[in-house]
Write a protein that holds these residues in place. Structure first.
Motif, PDB file in Angstrom:
ATOM      1  N   ASN A 236      61.089  29.719  14.077  1.00 42.35           N
ATOM      2  CA  ASN A 236      61.189  29.015  12.779  1.00 42.35           C
ATOM      3  C   ASN A 236      60.022  28.060  12.572  1.00 42.35           C
ATOM      4  O   ASN A 236      59.473  27.970  11.482  1.00 42.35           O
ATOM      5  CB  ASN A 236      62.490  28.217  12.693  1.00 42.35           C
ATOM      6  CG  ASN A 236      63.672  29.136  12.506  1.00 42.35           C
ATOM      7  OD1 ASN A 236      63.490  30.284  12.076  1.00 42.35           O
ATOM      8  ND2 ASN A 236      64.860  28.659  12.829  1.00 42.35           N
ATOM      9  N   GLN A 239      57.001  30.249  11.787  1.00 42.00           N
ATOM     10  CA  GLN A 239      57.292  31.388  10.907  1.00 42.00           C
ATOM     11  C   GLN A 239      57.053  32.734  11.594  1.00 42.00           C
ATOM     12  O   GLN A 239      56.499  33.672  11.016  1.00 42.00           O
ATOM     13  CB  GLN A 239      56.441  31.311   9.619  1.00 42.00           C
ATOM     14  CG  GLN A 239      56.866  30.213   8.656  1.00 42.00           C
ATOM     15  CD  GLN A 239      56.007  28.971   8.822  1.00 42.00           C
ATOM     16  OE1 GLN A 239      54.793  29.067   8.888  1.00 42.00           O
ATOM     17  NE2 GLN A 239      56.642  27.822   8.914  1.00 42.00           N
ATOM     18  N   GLY A 300      62.584  20.871  11.904  1.00 49.14           N
ATOM     19  CA  GLY A 300      63.502  21.969  11.588  1.00 49.14           C
ATOM     20  C   GLY A 300      64.900  21.473  11.912  1.00 49.14           C
ATOM     21  O   GLY A 300      65.275  20.374  11.521  1.00 49.14           O
TER      22      GLY A 300
END
Ligand SMILES: Nc1ncnc2c1ncn2[C@@H]1O[C@H](COP(=O)(O)OP(=O)(O)OP(=O)(O)O)[C@@H](O)[C@H]1O
Length: 335
Positions: A236, A239, A300
């Motif tokens: 995450n 990406q 995140g």
């Protein structure tokens, strides 16, 4: 003292598995592990209170003696403090006058002055525990086995006794195998630390080696080290552009190796470098530390801790910042 391939079974259940361990003379070896991992069982085996199912125990000079101090005091209820401490000397046939003199010496060091005529039921738990320690130490064991001996004491007394025992050990050079779940206790005394999980000795090393280089995710988790993350989280952050080997699933990085940068993350400006990368984060906690600040951020869904030294401007909670992640400092584990 050396253990080779030690196994211990209780009621046909394997509790200790293939343990190899050498305790050097004059060394303090701290054994850490979760509840039920086999620490007490191993200590009892070494003390000869439980048989080894297989394996070998040897001593550098052929033979050696152990003294074991349990978590809870185990004193003779019908003997006074002085008689309890000197009991082992009586068994060895040392004359009364001599053993009393030796025991009185320990009373002072153990901060038990004035209590020599009391019986165990007239002592606090902490006082009883100190008598147990004196009883083991008075026999000058080659290897002192300590099973969380100070767990029941208040912090000040615990620290005083740790310091006293440490000084005594450095002076007399006996060895100690010391079980504790207190990190501060372990770090203040250990020459080496061993981590035992589910009856297996998983890693042995100096305190800094263990804390900066845990061999597995399980060890990092047991030590409650911050900054452990999943491969999904890693994906995450980047990406999915930075892949890790398919066999590696968990990552960990020391808070000293992350860096904070002021200013909001901007994908166009934040140039991806060969060995490091920036990720966006929000400051959630700022705590002063001895070296600078310990800063918690949310990157995140992952909380990360970053240690800073000499940060020019202390970031504020909710501030948007960037974290620099040096790839080489990430430890990857298969599970
Ligand atoms: N006498 C016994 N009979 C059966 N099982 C036992 C016996 N003694 C210990 N065990 C089992 O052996 C395992 C290890 O126990 P042990 O007391 O050595 O763990 P420990 O690491 O010292 O735990 P703690 O930190 O809670 O003291 C546990 O699963 C325990 O239930």
């Amino acid at each position: 003292m050396q253990l080779e391939q030690i196994n211990i079974q209780i009621n046909n259940e394997s509790i200790i598995h293939s343990i190899d361990l050498k305790i050097n003379s004059g060394e303090i070896f701290v054994l850490m592990g979760p509840s039920g991992s086999g620490k007490t069982t191993l200590l009892k085996g070494i003390a000869g209170l439980l048989p080894f199912t297989s394996g070998k125990q040897t001593w550098e000079n052929g033979t050696g003696t152990t003294g074991l101090v349990f978590q809870e005091p185990r004193l003779f209820p019908h003997l006074t403090v002085l008689e309890n401490i000197s009991f082992g000397l009586k068994v060895r046939g040392i004359p009364a006058k001599e053993r009393k003199k030796a025991a009185r010496e320990f009373l002072k060091n153990l901060q038990l002055d004035g209590l020599e005529k009391r019986y165990p039921h007239q002592l606090s738990g902490g006082q009883q525990q100190r008598v147990s320690l004196g009883r083991a130490l008075i026999l000058n064991p080659d290897l002192l086995l300590l099973d969380e001996p100070f767990a029941s004491l208040d912090t000040t007394l615990r620290q005083d006794l740790i310091e006293w025992l440490y000084d005594l050990q450095r002076k007399l050079s006996f060895s100690i195998l010391w079980v504790t779940h207190y990190l501060d206790e372990a770090l203040s005394v250990a020459d080496r630390i061993g981590i035992i999980l589910e009856g297996r000795l998983q890693q042995i090393g100096t305190p800094s080696k263990i804390f900066q280089n845990p061999d597995s995710e399980k060890i990092a988790q047991f030590l409650s080290l911050p900054n452990r993350f999943s491969k999904e989280q890693w994906s995450n952050w980047f990406q999915g552009e930075l892949n890790v080997l398919p066999t590696l699933n968990r990552g960990w990085i020391d808070p000293n190796h992350l860096q904070l940068f002021a200013g909001e993350y901007n994908q166009d400006e934040d140039i991806r470098e060969e060995f490091t990368c920036m990720i966006p984060a929000i400051v959630t906690k700022v705590r002063p530390s001895r070296e600078g600040y310990s800063i918690s951020v949310l990157a995140g869904n992952q909380s990360l801790d970053v240690n800073t030294t000499g940060w020019k401007r202390v970031p504020t909670v909710k501030e948007k910042i960037r974290i620099r992640v040096p790839f080489a400092q990430i430890h990857w584990y298969s599970e």
